[in-house]
Design a protein around this motif. Structure first.
Motif, PDB file in Angstrom:
ATOM      1  N   PRO A   6       0.762  -1.187   0.140  1.00  0.00           N
ATOM      2  CA  PRO A   6      -0.084   0.151   0.112  1.00  0.00           C
ATOM      3  C   PRO A   6       0.946   1.223  -0.114  1.00  0.00           C
ATOM      4  O   PRO A   6       2.036   1.276   0.445  1.00  0.00           O
ATOM      5  N   ASN A   7       0.346   2.574  -0.473  1.00  0.00           N
ATOM      6  CA  ASN A   7       1.282   3.471  -0.312  1.00  0.00           C
ATOM      7  C   ASN A   7       1.150   4.295   0.642  1.00  0.00           C
ATOM      8  O   ASN A   7       1.383   5.636   0.759  1.00  0.00           O
ATOM      9  N   SER A   8       0.468   3.973   1.671  1.00  0.00           N
ATOM     10  CA  SER A   8       0.344   4.465   3.116  1.00  0.00           C
ATOM     11  C   SER A   8       0.226   3.396   4.078  1.00  0.00           C
ATOM     12  O   SER A   8      -0.416   2.272   3.955  1.00  0.00           O
ATOM     13  N   LEU A   9       0.685   3.676   5.304  1.00  0.00           N
ATOM     14  CA  LEU A   9       0.519   2.772   6.408  1.00  0.00           C
ATOM     15  C   LEU A   9       0.232   3.303   7.555  1.00  0.00           C
ATOM     16  O   LEU A   9       1.178   4.047   8.217  1.00  0.00           O
ATOM     17  N   PRO A  10      -1.229   3.615   7.634  1.00  0.00           N
ATOM     18  CA  PRO A  10      -1.621   4.220   9.223  1.00  0.00           C
ATOM     19  C   PRO A  10      -1.021   3.474  10.232  1.00  0.00           C
ATOM     20  O   PRO A  10      -1.018   2.297  10.317  1.00  0.00           O
ATOM     21  N   HIS A  11      -0.744   4.265  11.181  1.00  0.00           N
ATOM     22  CA  HIS A  11      -0.425   4.073  12.414  1.00  0.00           C
ATOM     23  C   HIS A  11       1.228   3.319  12.415  1.00  0.00           C
ATOM     24  O   HIS A  11       1.559   2.574  13.354  1.00  0.00           O
ATOM     25  N   LYS A  25       5.651  -5.407   9.416  1.00  0.00           N
ATOM     26  CA  LYS A  25       7.402  -5.272   9.619  1.00  0.00           C
ATOM     27  C   LYS A  25       7.639  -5.289   8.083  1.00  0.00           C
ATOM     28  O   LYS A  25       8.458  -4.210   7.410  1.00  0.00           O
ATOM     29  N   THR A  26       7.325  -6.140   7.298  1.00  0.00           N
ATOM     30  CA  THR A  26       7.595  -6.223   5.721  1.00  0.00           C
ATOM     31  C   THR A  26       7.335  -4.959   4.998  1.00  0.00           C
ATOM     32  O   THR A  26       8.029  -4.464   4.281  1.00  0.00           O
ATOM     33  N   ALA A  27       6.045  -4.811   5.000  1.00  0.00           N
ATOM     34  CA  ALA A  27       5.396  -3.550   4.354  1.00  0.00           C
ATOM     35  C   ALA A  27       5.977  -2.245   4.632  1.00  0.00           C
ATOM     36  O   ALA A  27       6.494  -1.442   3.786  1.00  0.00           O
ATOM     37  N   THR A  28       6.423  -2.128   6.153  1.00  0.00           N
ATOM     38  CA  THR A  28       7.050  -1.042   6.475  1.00  0.00           C
ATOM     39  C   THR A  28       8.583  -0.949   6.063  1.00  0.00           C
ATOM     40  O   THR A  28       9.151   0.089   5.445  1.00  0.00           O
ATOM     41  N   ALA A  29       9.329  -1.925   6.234  1.00  0.00           N
ATOM     42  CA  ALA A  29      10.654  -1.881   5.419  1.00  0.00           C
ATOM     43  C   ALA A  29      10.683  -1.465   4.006  1.00  0.00           C
ATOM     44  O   ALA A  29      11.639  -0.952   3.440  1.00  0.00           O
ATOM     45  N   ARG A  30       9.587  -2.440   3.425  1.00  0.00           N
ATOM     46  CA  ARG A  30       9.700  -1.872   1.811  1.00  0.00           C
ATOM     47  C   ARG A  30       9.309  -0.276   1.555  1.00  0.00           C
ATOM     48  O   ARG A  30      10.082  -0.098   0.611  1.00  0.00           O
ATOM     49  N   VAL A  31       8.457   0.019   1.924  1.00  0.00           N
ATOM     50  CA  VAL A  31       8.082   1.406   1.645  1.00  0.00           C
ATOM     51  C   VAL A  31       9.028   2.263   2.109  1.00  0.00           C
ATOM     52  O   VAL A  31       9.357   3.249   1.527  1.00  0.00           O
ATOM     53  N   PHE A  32       9.734   1.982   3.096  1.00  0.00           N
ATOM     54  CA  PHE A  32      10.620   2.859   3.647  1.00  0.00           C
ATOM     55  C   PHE A  32      11.964   2.626   2.798  1.00  0.00           C
ATOM     56  O   PHE A  32      12.523   3.766   2.092  1.00  0.00           O
ATOM     57  N   GLY A  33      12.271   1.428   2.108  1.00  0.00           N
ATOM     58  CA  GLY A  33      13.490   1.314   1.208  1.00  0.00           C
ATOM     59  C   GLY A  33      13.029   2.183  -0.149  1.00  0.00           C
ATOM     60  O   GLY A  33      13.859   2.894  -0.580  1.00  0.00           O
ATOM     61  N   LEU A  81       8.187   4.315  11.126  1.00  0.00           N
ATOM     62  CA  LEU A  81       9.028   4.934   9.663  1.00  0.00           C
ATOM     63  C   LEU A  81       9.967   6.103  10.372  1.00  0.00           C
ATOM     64  O   LEU A  81      10.984   6.302   9.637  1.00  0.00           O
ATOM     65  N   LYS A  82       9.494   6.864  11.309  1.00  0.00           N
ATOM     66  CA  LYS A  82      10.364   7.999  11.822  1.00  0.00           C
ATOM     67  C   LYS A  82      11.423   7.405  12.399  1.00  0.00           C
ATOM     68  O   LYS A  82      12.789   7.897  12.181  1.00  0.00           O
ATOM     69  N   THR A  83      11.599   6.440  13.104  1.00  0.00           N
ATOM     70  CA  THR A  83      12.669   5.845  13.822  1.00  0.00           C
ATOM     71  C   THR A  83      13.534   5.384  12.629  1.00  0.00           C
ATOM     72  O   THR A  83      14.948   5.355  12.697  1.00  0.00           O
ATOM     73  N   LEU A  84      13.051   4.424  11.744  1.00  0.00           N
ATOM     74  CA  LEU A  84      13.939   4.003  10.604  1.00  0.00           C
ATOM     75  C   LEU A  84      14.847   5.076   9.884  1.00  0.00           C
ATOM     76  O   LEU A  84      15.889   5.187   9.802  1.00  0.00           O
ATOM     77  N   ILE A 107      -6.805   1.081   9.240  1.00  0.00           N
ATOM     78  CA  ILE A 107      -6.114   0.237   8.301  1.00  0.00           C
ATOM     79  C   ILE A 107      -7.057  -0.423   7.190  1.00  0.00           C
ATOM     80  O   ILE A 107      -7.094  -0.344   6.044  1.00  0.00           O
ATOM     81  N   LEU A 108      -8.156  -1.349   7.794  1.00  0.00           N
ATOM     82  CA  LEU A 108      -9.230  -1.811   7.037  1.00  0.00           C
ATOM     83  C   LEU A 108      -9.946  -0.583   6.197  1.00  0.00           C
ATOM     84  O   LEU A 108     -10.270  -1.165   4.935  1.00  0.00           O
ATOM     85  N   LYS A 109     -10.253   0.357   6.854  1.00  0.00           N
ATOM     86  CA  LYS A 109     -11.029   1.409   6.084  1.00  0.00           C
ATOM     87  C   LYS A 109     -10.161   1.784   5.031  1.00  0.00           C
ATOM     88  O   LYS A 109     -10.840   1.842   3.942  1.00  0.00           O
ATOM     89  N   PHE A 110      -9.087   2.172   5.213  1.00  0.00           N
ATOM     90  CA  PHE A 110      -7.997   2.650   3.969  1.00  0.00           C
ATOM     91  C   PHE A 110      -7.970   1.761   2.937  1.00  0.00           C
ATOM     92  O   PHE A 110      -7.985   1.730   1.828  1.00  0.00           O
ATOM     93  N   ARG A 111      -7.679   0.291   3.246  1.00  0.00           N
ATOM     94  CA  ARG A 111      -7.562  -0.693   2.116  1.00  0.00           C
ATOM     95  C   ARG A 111      -9.124  -1.155   1.698  1.00  0.00           C
ATOM     96  O   ARG A 111      -8.977  -1.547   0.439  1.00  0.00           O
TER      97      ARG A 111
END
Ligand SMILES: Nc1ncnc2c1ncn2[C@@H]1O[C@H](COP(=O)(O)OP(=O)(O)O)[C@@H](O)[C@H]1O
Ligand SMILES: [Mg+2]
Length: 415
Positions: free
Chosen positions: A30-35, A71-79, A40-43, A223-227
């Motif tokens: 997804p192009n956004s990860l609510p919550h 975890k996987t989604a956040t690492a990927r969008v961060f990258g 993401l800031k820490t990374l 998350i469900l609402k957005f997806r």
């Protein structure tokens, strides 16, 4: 022949309640990860020096969190974003994501990194060390920096051992003068994997730890609402349904806090609705989906036979009240009313109010029901009960069977 064409064409033309079903698949990014803003800031802060003083040290982050915590989604969008921002600043940074369930040896991991970077490293006849050196040389000549994510890292540690881990982590120990181009994100389900590491490595990683907590109900709802907005036509799924799924899975409501499970329930509920020719997802579609996603039949078969007669009667009262109201939750007041009526029908003496409440708590502890103390639009705090284990009719038939046996047994004992 035309019959067959008709069947196929009408299926092809059938209107779907999904506008983009693949956006609910677990691999869709997804192009956004609510919550997950703080994570993401820490990374970003851990890898920020790559942009300010590139090459001075090799940065490493450790992500720890349970299944479906993003975890996987956040690492990927961060990258993805971090490398694009770097490019704008004139820096050549690539992101590589390796799943250690698939690439589990050192050799497989390094080869996968080389493959994703599209570096012309000879494939045959080189040792792991030679491949790595070759790669580092090519990175020097291209002035390339890399963030490698080793996903399911605990699995890598258990299969390949700590020597393999040191090989990766301490690449630059041997070449202290080299420009530090390799950086890592390690992803692990539990911190216990770290005990396989030496104290220096462990304490380094602990300092750059990013913890992903299981999602709470209100987070899953967002998350469900957005997806859902991305994947399902408006009006095909109500907010109440999304909230119900969020409550079923939410960590603060006794669920696993797993976004993957929540999204899968939504996807399967939608598929069931379609198969039944419905353009809206109903509660029963969701209940059916829950029983498929989490094979809770185990819970049912393990715990129902051990319930006392009155616990079974309470459970039957809950099922009856839920079925009659068509609501996701019923209040304990209503349950008690239906219970008393059932006792009359079965000709048994009903238990007192406090005892009834005790039984309800026990059913919750066994994981058969869920309770909640809020409900929008209704004043006052009251306890509400719901069931998401399996479709109500499946539980009802089991409960009825058990009741028959228990009642005749009790009557034999106290004629
Ligand atoms: N904050 C979020 N917002 C939107 N979708 C999310 C979020 N967190 C997780 N997901 C989705 O949930 C699923 C599981 O996430 P994933 O990153 O694979 O979890 P993990 O790697 O921790 O097991 C994926 O489909 C992902 O897109
Ligand atoms: Mg993952």
């Amino acid at each position: 022949m035309s019959d067959i064409r008709n069947i196929i064409e009408s299926e092809l033309n059938r209107i779907s309640l999904f506008k983009s079903k693949e956006k609910l698949y677990p691999e869709y990014l997804p192009n956004s990860l609510p919550h997950r803003e703080n994570e993401l800031k820490t990374l970003t802060n851990i890898f920020k020096p790559m942009l300010l003083t590139p090459g001075t040290i090799s940065h490493k982050a450790l992500i720890i969190g349970g299944v479906g915590t993003g975890k996987t989604a956040t690492a990927r969008v961060f990258g993805k974003e971090f490398t694009q921002i770097a490019k704008k600043k004139g820096l050549n940074i690539s992101y590589v994501h390796v799943n250690c369930h698939r690439d589990r040896t050192l050799f497989e991991v390094i080869n996968e990194v080389v493959r994703q970077l599209r570096l012309p490293v000879p494939q045959r006849g080189l040792s792991v060390r030679e491949v790595l050196n070759y790669t580092l040389d090519l990175m020097d000549s291209e002035d390339l920096y890399v963030i490698v994510t080793l996903d399911e890292f605990d699995y890598f540690i258990s299969v390949s051992g700590s020597d393999a881990v040191y090989f990766l982590i301490r690449v630059y120990d041997e070449f202290p003068d080299r420009v530090k181009r390799l950086n890592y994100i390690f992803i692990s389900k539990s911190p216990t994997a770290l005990s396989a590491l030496d104290p220096t490595t462990e304490s380094y990683l602990i300092k750059n730890l990013v913890i992903f907590n299981p999602y709470k109900s209100y987070e899953l709802y967002d998350i469900l609402k957005f997806r859902a907005e991305e994947s399902i036509f408006e009006g095909a799924v109500s907010d109440d349904i999304l909230r119900y799924i969020a409550d079923t899975v939410g960590a603060d409501k006794g669920g696993p806090g797993n976004a993957r499970a929540a999204l899968e329930i939504l996807l399967i509920a939608g598929e069931i609705a379609e198969r039944e020719g419905s353009m809206r997802i109903s509660l029963d579609h969701v209940r059916k989906a829950c029983s498929i996603v989490e094979p809770n039949a185990v819970v049912l078969n393990d715990s129902l036979p051990y319930l006392s007669l009155h616990e079974l009667l309470i459970l039957k009262a809950i099922i009856t009240a839920l079925t009659e109201s068509g609501e996701p939750y019923v209040s304990t007041g209503v349950i008690e009313e239906v219970y008393r009526k059932l006792c009359e029908d079965y000709d048994v003496e009903p238990r007192k109010h406090t005892k009834i409440y005790e039984y309800i708590i026990n059913l919750k502890k066994l994981g058969i029901i869920m309770t909640s103390t809020y409900l929008k639009g209704k004043k006052g705090r009251s306890t509400y009960v719901s069931i998401s284990l399996a479709p109500l009719n499946i539980i009802r038939s089991k409960v009825d069977e058990l009741l028959k046996v228990k009642i005749s047994y009790e009557k034999d004992r106290n004629p």
